[in-house]
Design an enzyme around this catalytic site. Structure first.
Site, short mmCIF file in Angstrom:
data_model
loop_
_atom_site.label_atom_id
_atom_site.label_comp_id
_atom_site.label_asym_id
_atom_site.label_seq_id
_atom_site.Cartn_x
_atom_site.Cartn_y
_atom_site.Cartn_z
N HIS A 46 -42.21 12.44 -4.93
CA HIS A 46 -40.96 13.14 -4.61
C HIS A 46 -40.54 12.73 -3.20
O HIS A 46 -41.19 13.09 -2.22
CB HIS A 46 -41.15 14.65 -4.68
CG HIS A 46 -39.93 15.41 -4.24
ND1 HIS A 46 -38.71 15.24 -4.85
CD2 HIS A 46 -39.73 16.29 -3.23
CE1 HIS A 46 -37.81 16.01 -4.24
NE2 HIS A 46 -38.41 16.64 -3.26
N ASP A 48 -37.78 12.93 -0.49
CA ASP A 48 -36.57 13.58 0.02
C ASP A 48 -35.69 12.58 0.75
O ASP A 48 -36.17 11.84 1.63
CB ASP A 48 -36.94 14.71 0.98
CG ASP A 48 -37.58 15.87 0.26
OD1 ASP A 48 -36.93 16.44 -0.63
OD2 ASP A 48 -38.73 16.23 0.60
N ASP A 170 -37.44 19.98 -7.14
CA ASP A 170 -37.55 20.65 -5.83
C ASP A 170 -36.42 21.59 -5.47
O ASP A 170 -36.61 22.44 -4.62
CB ASP A 170 -37.70 19.58 -4.74
CG ASP A 170 -38.24 20.16 -3.44
OD1 ASP A 170 -38.95 21.19 -3.48
OD2 ASP A 170 -37.98 19.59 -2.37
N HIS A 421 -30.83 17.99 -1.68
CA HIS A 421 -31.17 19.42 -1.62
C HIS A 421 -31.74 19.85 -0.28
O HIS A 421 -32.05 21.04 -0.12
CB HIS A 421 -32.13 19.79 -2.76
CG HIS A 421 -33.40 19.01 -2.79
ND1 HIS A 421 -33.55 17.85 -3.49
CD2 HIS A 421 -34.59 19.23 -2.18
CE1 HIS A 421 -34.77 17.39 -3.34
NE2 HIS A 421 -35.43 18.21 -2.54
#
Length: 962
Positions: A46, A48, A170, A421
């Site tokens: 994951h 970001d 997430d 996000h």
């Protein structure tokens, strides 16, 4: 703007189109065993797109003192390890990072990666430029960033690179509109990791962690149906099975001659976890996410242990253990669930608000960093106008701007990154928030590509407006005419304003008013005009009009102001106690307090009591009897349900002119407001200014405005979902489980992206916002909206710094200004007013200026449409796709139950739509424009009967027909 006739193929896309389907055909999936529990291991990372570090820092692995993470090394390492064992699988999500990495690879490496993709060993999931937030993003910006990422994958890898699964592991709560968009983009399923802890507990009990989400109350099923799976461990591996360099779990030690041999223990623990997980899911297939944040930088650690895990667990099948472990992907897992041919629980609402414990509601980020949220919203408008529409309407010459061909790319990438996000959500570190803003600012500069071809000088400074004569060009990006109030900073005291027909008599009134003290304080050294020129403009659909402004040397003085300090004398009549425009709205003020007291719609003969004031919640510092959870960037946790009123009275200053009437209110040195009515306006404007929020008392503050009315709401209120469809809410209530409320304020906050309203049988009060904010209806007849947050403690969700924004201009704390637009209507017709109003705020007219006289041949008025589109139809996208084609998105914007007139089907004739485009052909795609619509086949799913939880009626809303 030069009107040009371009012969283009129009790529047409209808947001409310028919069924969007396509086959999966996962020949690369490993076989499963029907008589066993199949455990699908999904290696993933994951990544970001900015959070604790900037996008660049994450990609390159810079600033590892903040967080050890380097995306380029992850992709390098994963590709190397996939090549060593054809059984291995990996999924990748964030196209923003992959695109960067891909451009740095040799042609031979690119061919190698294409082969991995073709063989299904490297699979893209989600595939947008980023993994967007679902609470604070507008649907138009989400569609753009998804289209950008998916287009790159489509053009680079073809059908094998097209994601089949949406993957939002997430984000902090999940919006119904996102699920609807994913369905219309052709995804077969959607997986996420976070949902309310009470909701999860119930779903685990009833084996409803995999469900069918009916994501629209207007689209005929299964158009917006989306299979949705809730992952078992968020997006982390099971406890004890993390084998990244950032993990502390023991590796599999499989040499029996060594003292620390642990295979038997590993297998036993894994089987126990698999058995426990299978007990709360419905089928003989379960999924395990093997990875986490920025993992697989040294992929050998993971794969070497996963290879062993698969081997040693499956070896137990010879001993009668019916567990089969395999490398898998989300689409392979989804395919197996579909093959079971079961029925699934049905859901109709959304997954807000999200709480991970009794006092830990993630509802603060709905408002966090309000200045960034506003900048992102106006940047979206700027992108649609200057980077998209004007490139199409202006023709090829408009794409040869001052920065060369492809200037719009910078702005599109900046906006796409901003949807992440941890971007527009406001949940990033301060230096990362600054980087997002810098990227948007850079995009603005690169998107001014139309200067060379439209006789427009992009001067937005007071220098141009200080001239004795200048012109204002008003471009309207909407497909219907708009009337819009313009306020220009000037130093003169009197002006004449003429429209494109050189007539000042055809205008609504224009007036010079003095700049308010609050505005002078906010702008500080960035402007010195003492007055504002106010007038209403009328712009044609998808076009522009030009107004000429001339200074009068001996004209009348600016409008005068009347001051009032509230007193205790009751029934005192004030000149500013009523502001009104005949036939439209009337507002009254309490002479004793200076506060609003009522709002009337004179057309419909409605009047409601309306009191509005400002308050602040004392943010919890974590030192509380019930919980140690403090308020922070993510979490809203007031230490009391009763907010502090900033002032019970307001000093006021009023101005009444034919163009505008306003009452300027001062509540404290850090809170002020202008209550404003423009001529011909059907909405009341509340322009609020908050900051610097004081913290000398060592108290963090969450500042709200609250509207208390006579409307009988019975605990119900309504909020939009990503700016599109509206959902009904109820205080202290969840549609799918019995809520045990532990935070009566934070637990009743919802995201408000563009509008919210309260209503009863007679009256509806709608509030349109100019950015994403959080709010709720805590008391009957009340609606509150959080405006600003300044906090002194971190909420222990990873950011590791308090939300305490300052800047060089505002070193003592950020000052934020915004607008709320209020409309009062009958409930049956309210949507006919507030949907267009919200549209105008999202896509507001673009103003540009030219000093002195215009060239005699300058075209003063233009419309890109032959006629305005019907009120029900919104032109969502008009952008250049390639040299010979245009991407066009039209949407039916009314829900099926909203309007007797505008919820009906509409027919649009594309051949008669544009004035500068000759439509040679139309080809219809899915919503994300990465597959022909008639080639799509989506999985069909069967809902369980009687499990839907409906707030509203569900009649059919037909799509636009060509």
């Amino acid at each position: 703007m030069a009107a040009m006739s371009l012969q283009l193929t129009v790529v047409s896309l209808f947001l409310l189109g028919g069924v969007l389907t396509f086959p999966l055909g996962q020949e690369s999936c490993h076989p499963t065993k029907p008589d066993m529990l199949n455990v699908h291991l999904v290696p993933h990372t994951h990544d970001d797109v900015g959070w604790l570090k900037t996008v660049d820092q994450y990609f390159y692995g810079d600033r590892n003192d903040i967080q050890h993470a380097g995306v380029q090394y992850i992709l390098d390492s994963v590709v190397d390890q996939l090549l060593k064992n054809p059984d291995r699988r990996f999924i990748y999500v964030e196209t923003a990072f992959f695109y960067r990495w891909w451009r740095q690879q040799s042609s031979s490496m690119q061919q190698t990666v294409k082969q991995l993709v073709n063989e299904g060993r490297l699979e893209f999931v989600n595939g947008g430029w980023c993994m967007s937030d679902e609470a604070t993003t507008h649907y138009s910006a989400v569609i753009d960033q998804m289209t950008m990422g998916l287009r790159f994958l489509n053009e680079t890898f073809g059908p094998c690179g097209r994601p089949r699964v949406a993957w939002h592991i997430d984000p902090f709560g999940h919006a119904r509109e996102h699920a609807s968009m994913f369905a219309q983009m052709g995804y077969d399923g959607f997986f996420f990791g976070r949902l309310d802890y009470q909701d999860r507990a119930r779903r685990m009990m009833y084996r409803e962690q995999e469900l069918l989400w009916r994501a629209s109350d207007s689209l005929t099923p299964p158009m917006a149906d989306l299979f949705t799976g809730i992952l078992p461990n968020g997006y982390n591996p099971p406890e004890g099975f993390c084998w990244d360099q950032s993990c502390d779990d023991a590796p599999i030690r499989d040499d029996p001659d060594l003292e620390d041999y642990n295979v038997d223990d590993v297998v036993k623990r894994f089987l126990a976890i698999a058995e426990g997980q299978s007990a709360v899911y419905k089928t003989n297939h379960i999924i395990m996410t093997m990875g986490s944040d920025f993992q697989y930088e040294n992929a050998n650690l993971w794969y070497k242990n996963l290879d062993k895990l698969i081997h040693y667990v499956n070896a137990q099948q010879a001993n009668g253990i019916k567990v089969n472990v395999l490398y898998s992907t989300p689409s392979c897992y989804l395919q197996e669930l579909h093959r079971t041919n079961l029925t699934w629980a049905l859901k109709n609402d959304d997954f807000f608000p999200y709480a991970d414990d009794a006092h830990d509601f993630w509802t603060g980020y709905f408002t966090s960093r309000p200045a960034l949220k506003r900048y992102e919203r106006i940047s979206n408008s700027n992108l649609q106008v200057m980077c998209n529409q004007l490139e199409v309407l202006g023709g090829p010459v408009s794409r040869r701007g001052p920065f060369g061909v492809g200037d719009s790319k910078t702005m599109k990438e900046a906006m796409a990154v901003a949807q992440h996000h941890d971007a527009v959500s406001g949940t990033e570190k301060q230096h990362v928030a600054n980087d997002y803003a810098r990227r948007l600012a850079n995009g603005w500069q690169h998107c001014q590509v139309c200067r060379a071809s439209h006789d427009i000088v992009f001067i937005v400074t007071e220098k141009c407006l200080s001239l004795s004569q200048f012109s204002v060009n008003v471009y309207n990006p909407l497909a219907r005419p708009v009337t819009w109030p313009v306020r220009l900073p000037v130093n003169g005291t009197a002006y004449v304003v003429s429209d494109a027909n050189a007539s000042s008599s055809s205008l609504s009134s224009f007036q010079v008013v003095p700049v308010s003290p609050a505005t002078r304080e906010v702008r500080r050294s960035r402007g010195f005009a003492v007055n504002e020129l106010v007038f209403q403009v009328q712009a044609p659909p998808l076009g522009y009009t030009t107004y000429s402004v001339s200074l009068l040397q001996n004209g009348p003085p600016p409008a005068s102001t009347q001051h009032h300090t509230p007193t205790a004398i009751k029934n005192k009549v004030l000149n500013h106690s009523v502001i009104t425009y005949e036939h439209f709205l009337q507002v009254t003020f309490d002479p004793d307090t200076g506060l609003l007291s009522s709002l009337s719609n004179l057309e419909t003969k409605q009047t409601i009591k309306l009191t509005q004031n400002f308050y602040w919640y004392n943010a919890s510092d974590g030192n509380n009897v019930e919980s140690i959870q403090p308020s922070g960037a993510y979490i809203f946790r007031p230490n009391s349900s009763t907010p502090f009123v900033i002032s019970k009275t307001a000093k006021t200053e009023s101005i009444q002119t034919p163009a505008v009437q306003e009452v300027r209110q001062w509540f404290s040195p850090w809170v002020s407001q202008v209550v404003r009515l423009y001529a011909d306006s059907r909405a009341l404007e509340l322009e609020w200014t908050v900051g610097p929020v004081p913290i000398d008392d060592d108290l963090g503050k969450e500042v709200i405005t609250r509207l208390d009315t006579s409307i009988q709401t019975a605990q119900y209120f309504y909020t939009d979902s990503n700016g599109r469809e509206v959902l009904q809410r109820k205080t202290d209530f969840r549609p799918t489980w019995n809520l045990k409320q532990s935070e009566p304020i934070a637990g009743n906050y919802y995201p408000i992206n563009s509008r919210a309203f309260i209503k009863d049988d007679d009256d509806q009060l709608t509030v349109v916002t100019d950015r994403s904010q959080g709010g709720g209806s805590i008391n009957n007849g009340s609606l509150e909206i959080m405006l600003h947050r300044r906090l002194l403690y971190d909420d222990v969700r990873g950011v590791a710094e308090p939300l305490n924004e300052t800047s060089g201009i505002f070193p003592k704390g950020l000052v934020v200004r915004g607008r709320l637009l209020l409309s009062l209507d009958r409930p049956a017709s309210a949507a006919d007013a507030h949907r267009p109003l919200a549209q105008e705020v999202v896509l507001q007219p673009l103003l540009t200026f030219t000093g002195g006289d215009l060239h005699p041949n300058t075209r003063l008025e233009f419309s890109g449409l032959q006629a305005a589109l019907p009120p029900a139809v919104h032109l969502l996208t008009l952008s250049q796709w390639d040299k010979d084609s245009v991407l066009l998105r039209l949407e039916h914007q009314f829900q099926s139950w909203e309007s007797k007139v505008n919820s009906q089907p509409v027919t649009v004739n594309l051949q008669k739509l544009f004035t500068t485009l000759d439509v040679l052909g139309v080809s219809e795609l899915n919503l994300s424009a990465n597959q022909w619509k008639d080639e799509m086949k989506r999985f069909s799913w069967t809902p369980e009967s009687g499990t839907a939880h409906l707030h509203l009626s569900v009649p059919s809303l037909q799509h636009i027909r060509t």
